[in-house]
Design an enzyme around this catalytic site. Structure first.
Site, mmCIF file in Angstrom:
data_model
loop_
_atom_site.group_PDB
_atom_site.id
_atom_site.type_symbol
_atom_site.label_atom_id
_atom_site.label_comp_id
_atom_site.label_asym_id
_atom_site.label_seq_id
_atom_site.Cartn_x
_atom_site.Cartn_y
_atom_site.Cartn_z
ATOM 1 N N LYS A 35 2.211 -3.509 -6.473
ATOM 2 C CA LYS A 35 1.179 -2.615 -6.980
ATOM 3 C C LYS A 35 1.346 -1.198 -6.479
ATOM 4 O O LYS A 35 0.799 -0.260 -7.041
ATOM 5 C CB LYS A 35 -0.201 -3.158 -6.636
ATOM 6 C CG LYS A 35 -0.459 -3.400 -5.147
ATOM 7 C CD LYS A 35 -1.854 -3.935 -4.991
ATOM 8 C CE LYS A 35 -2.134 -4.854 -3.825
ATOM 9 N NZ LYS A 35 -1.665 -4.514 -2.514
ATOM 10 N N LYS B 139 8.218 -2.051 5.334
ATOM 11 C CA LYS B 139 7.164 -1.045 5.126
ATOM 12 C C LYS B 139 7.406 0.199 5.965
ATOM 13 O O LYS B 139 7.028 1.291 5.570
ATOM 14 C CB LYS B 139 5.777 -1.634 5.402
ATOM 15 C CG LYS B 139 5.405 -2.696 4.386
ATOM 16 C CD LYS B 139 4.050 -2.497 3.761
ATOM 17 C CE LYS B 139 3.963 -3.346 2.501
ATOM 18 N NZ LYS B 139 2.654 -3.514 1.939
ATOM 19 N N LYS C 186 10.521 -6.993 -5.717
ATOM 20 C CA LYS C 186 9.237 -7.633 -6.036
ATOM 21 C C LYS C 186 8.360 -6.702 -6.881
ATOM 22 O O LYS C 186 8.364 -5.489 -6.649
ATOM 23 C CB LYS C 186 8.517 -7.942 -4.713
ATOM 24 C CG LYS C 186 7.347 -8.877 -4.849
ATOM 25 C CD LYS C 186 6.665 -9.131 -3.512
ATOM 26 C CE LYS C 186 5.657 -8.061 -3.189
ATOM 27 N NZ LYS C 186 4.673 -8.430 -2.177
HETATM 28 P P1 ATP Z 1 2.211 -4.135 -1.863
HETATM 29 O O1 ATP Z 1 1.114 -3.126 -1.950
HETATM 30 O O2 ATP Z 1 3.271 -3.824 -0.886
HETATM 31 O O3 ATP Z 1 2.740 -4.511 -3.196
HETATM 32 P P2 ATP Z 1 1.389 -6.791 -1.877
HETATM 33 O O4 ATP Z 1 0.832 -6.629 -3.242
HETATM 34 O O5 ATP Z 1 2.589 -7.588 -1.666
HETATM 35 O O6 ATP Z 1 1.525 -5.373 -1.243
HETATM 36 P P3 ATP Z 1 -1.027 -8.036 -1.168
HETATM 37 O O7 ATP Z 1 -1.704 -7.258 -2.194
HETATM 38 O O8 ATP Z 1 -1.789 -8.173 0.049
HETATM 39 O O9 ATP Z 1 0.346 -7.389 -0.881
HETATM 40 O O10 ATP Z 1 -0.570 -9.454 -1.725
HETATM 41 C C1 ATP Z 1 -1.501 -10.488 -1.899
HETATM 42 C C2 ATP Z 1 -0.892 -11.781 -2.326
HETATM 43 O O11 ATP Z 1 -0.274 -11.663 -3.591
HETATM 44 C C3 ATP Z 1 0.194 -12.260 -1.379
HETATM 45 O O12 ATP Z 1 0.101 -13.639 -1.236
HETATM 46 C C4 ATP Z 1 1.451 -11.849 -2.041
HETATM 47 O O13 ATP Z 1 2.542 -12.570 -1.661
HETATM 48 C C5 ATP Z 1 1.067 -12.065 -3.506
HETATM 49 N N1 ATP Z 1 1.872 -11.225 -4.337
HETATM 50 C C6 ATP Z 1 1.862 -9.885 -4.406
HETATM 51 N N2 ATP Z 1 2.789 -9.444 -5.269
HETATM 52 C C7 ATP Z 1 3.409 -10.556 -5.755
HETATM 53 C C8 ATP Z 1 4.481 -10.788 -6.677
HETATM 54 N N3 ATP Z 1 5.105 -9.798 -7.258
HETATM 55 N N4 ATP Z 1 4.832 -12.062 -6.946
HETATM 56 C C9 ATP Z 1 4.205 -13.092 -6.363
HETATM 57 N N5 ATP Z 1 3.203 -12.944 -5.483
HETATM 58 C C10 ATP Z 1 2.809 -11.704 -5.177
#
Ligand code: ATP
Ligand code: LTN
Length: 337
Positions: A203, A118, A200
């Site tokens: 969002k 990050k 990955k």
């Molecule tokens: P970012 O904004 O960096 O994408 P994030 O979406 O990874 O952040 P959170 O929104 O807090 O972070 O994630 C919440 C949960 O959803 C966590 O357990 C994370 O591992 C899971 N998650 C998020 N994106 C994925 C994905 N692409 N595949 C599987 N699990 C996910």
């Protein structure tokens, strides 16, 4: 220790309110929560305090925090049974995080790979909050004496830190915290970007075509899957190293239909990519369509969501306060008279 009046073990988990939720969140988080919710006492929060470690527009943060709660319910979280709340409504999270900050080594926090990633992604805003993000996450978990923390596999290292901090505190003072276990489902633990399948699905990805949002219409879903990047060749075989694009589409089909990777491969291998992509688009649209409708319905009753959040915060606070009071006593803070 946490079982005085409880027979069920405790779960805590959360998602940051930093963007709209995707099928990655469904696969890596909510789907598992729904499966676990009857067997555990569950606390599901919206991590709005974590969200501000990256730049947020206030109006968006406000809307999304409520959207996330509505999405939890739309995905099948039973709001009568589980406790849903917003992190910033329970001040004990910030309070315990401060204490835990004082028990976390600088080097220990520096080793967290999410921090490294990050700080590269947001190089214009590498703030101290981003650095101590995992410590706040530890506070979230330890306040509720959670036994199990269902998360995607990218969060494993943060749970490991949480366990270390809990053990350190218990050892320095006396048993205070339950040592939590991570729960990481095998399939769906990492849904990848539709455009760059080695990354990955996130969002916060600026390319909207890389994500399937849980509020996307059927037409948008079909279009995104049709345009998804695939690998050279024509085999439909699960191998994330050599066939990341197709393997990701297979994961999505598995999430949507429950079919095993082998069954998917047996059904589609040798028929080319087009019919497979069509089947994935159909199954994903079928999965998301009812979620989207329930979400829209819930979102059209903001008073009910507010009432739900008030009940959730009150319940969460009772548990959080109990733990924080013990911690404050043990470290030598004077009780207010
Ligand atoms: P970012 O904004 O960096 O994408 P994030 O979406 O990874 O952040 P959170 O929104 O807090 O972070 O994630 C919440 C949960 O959803 C966590 O357990 C994370 O591992 C899971 N998650 C998020 N994106 C994925 C994905 N692409 N595949 C599987 N699990 C996910
Ligand atoms: N960092 C987490 C979100 C989160 C969380 C938590 C998950 C914040 N607090 C407590 C589980 C338990 C993430 O998934 N990105």
């Amino acid at each position: 220790m946490n079982t005085e009046n409880q027979s069920k073990k405790i779960i805590l988990s959360g998602i940051q309110a930093s963007g709209d939720l995707t099928i990655g969140h469904y696969a890596g988080a909510m789907k598992n929560w729904v499966q676990l919710q009857d067997d555990y006492e569950c606390f599901f929060m919206v991590a709005d305090m974590h969200a501000i470690t990256t730049k947020q527009i206030p109006a968006d943060l406000r809307r999304r925090s409520i959207d996330v709660v509505a999405m939890y319910a739309a995905c099948g979280i039973n709001t009568e049974q589980s406790t849903l709340f917003i992190q910033s409504h329970v001040q004990e999270h910030a309070q315990l995080a401060w204490v835990l900050n004082c028990f976390t080594g600088f080097g220990e926090a520096q080793r967290m790979t999410q921090f490294k990633d990050k700080s590269q992604q947001h190089s214009e805003n590498v703030n101290v909050g981003l650095f101590s993000y995992p410590v706040l996450m530890a506070a979230d978990i330890l306040l509720y004496q959670a036994d199990l923390v269902p998360v995607g596999d990218d969060q494993k290292q943060h749970i490991e830190l949480t366990r270390n901090l809990a053990e350190r505190f218990n050892h320095l003072y006396s048993p205070t915290f339950i040592i939590p276990e991570p729960f990481i489902a095998k399939e769906g633990a990492r849904i990848m970007s539709l455009q760059e399948p080695k990354k990955k699905m996130s969002k916060s990805d600026p390319n909207q075509n890389s994500c399937i949002f849980l509020h996307d219409s059927d037409a948008v879903i079909r279009n995104k899957i049709k345009r998804a990047v695939t690998d050279s060749g024509t085999d439909i075989i699960y191998d994330i190293e050599t066939r990341p694009g197709i393997s990701n589409l297979m994961s999505l089909h598995h999430i949507a239909t429950g079919k095993s990777m082998q069954a998917i491969s047996d059904e589609f291998n040798g028929r080319g990519y087009a019919p497979f992509k069509e089947a994935v688009a159909e199954s994903v649209a079928e999965l998301i369509s009812p979620i989207r409708s329930r979400f829209e319905e819930l979102r059209s009753h903001p008073d009910e969501l507010s009432a739900l959040l008030k009940t959730g915060a009150d319940k969460a606070k009772r548990q959080a306060f109990k733990t924080l009071r013990k911690v404050y006593k043990k470290i030598g803070f004077v009780e207010p008279s």
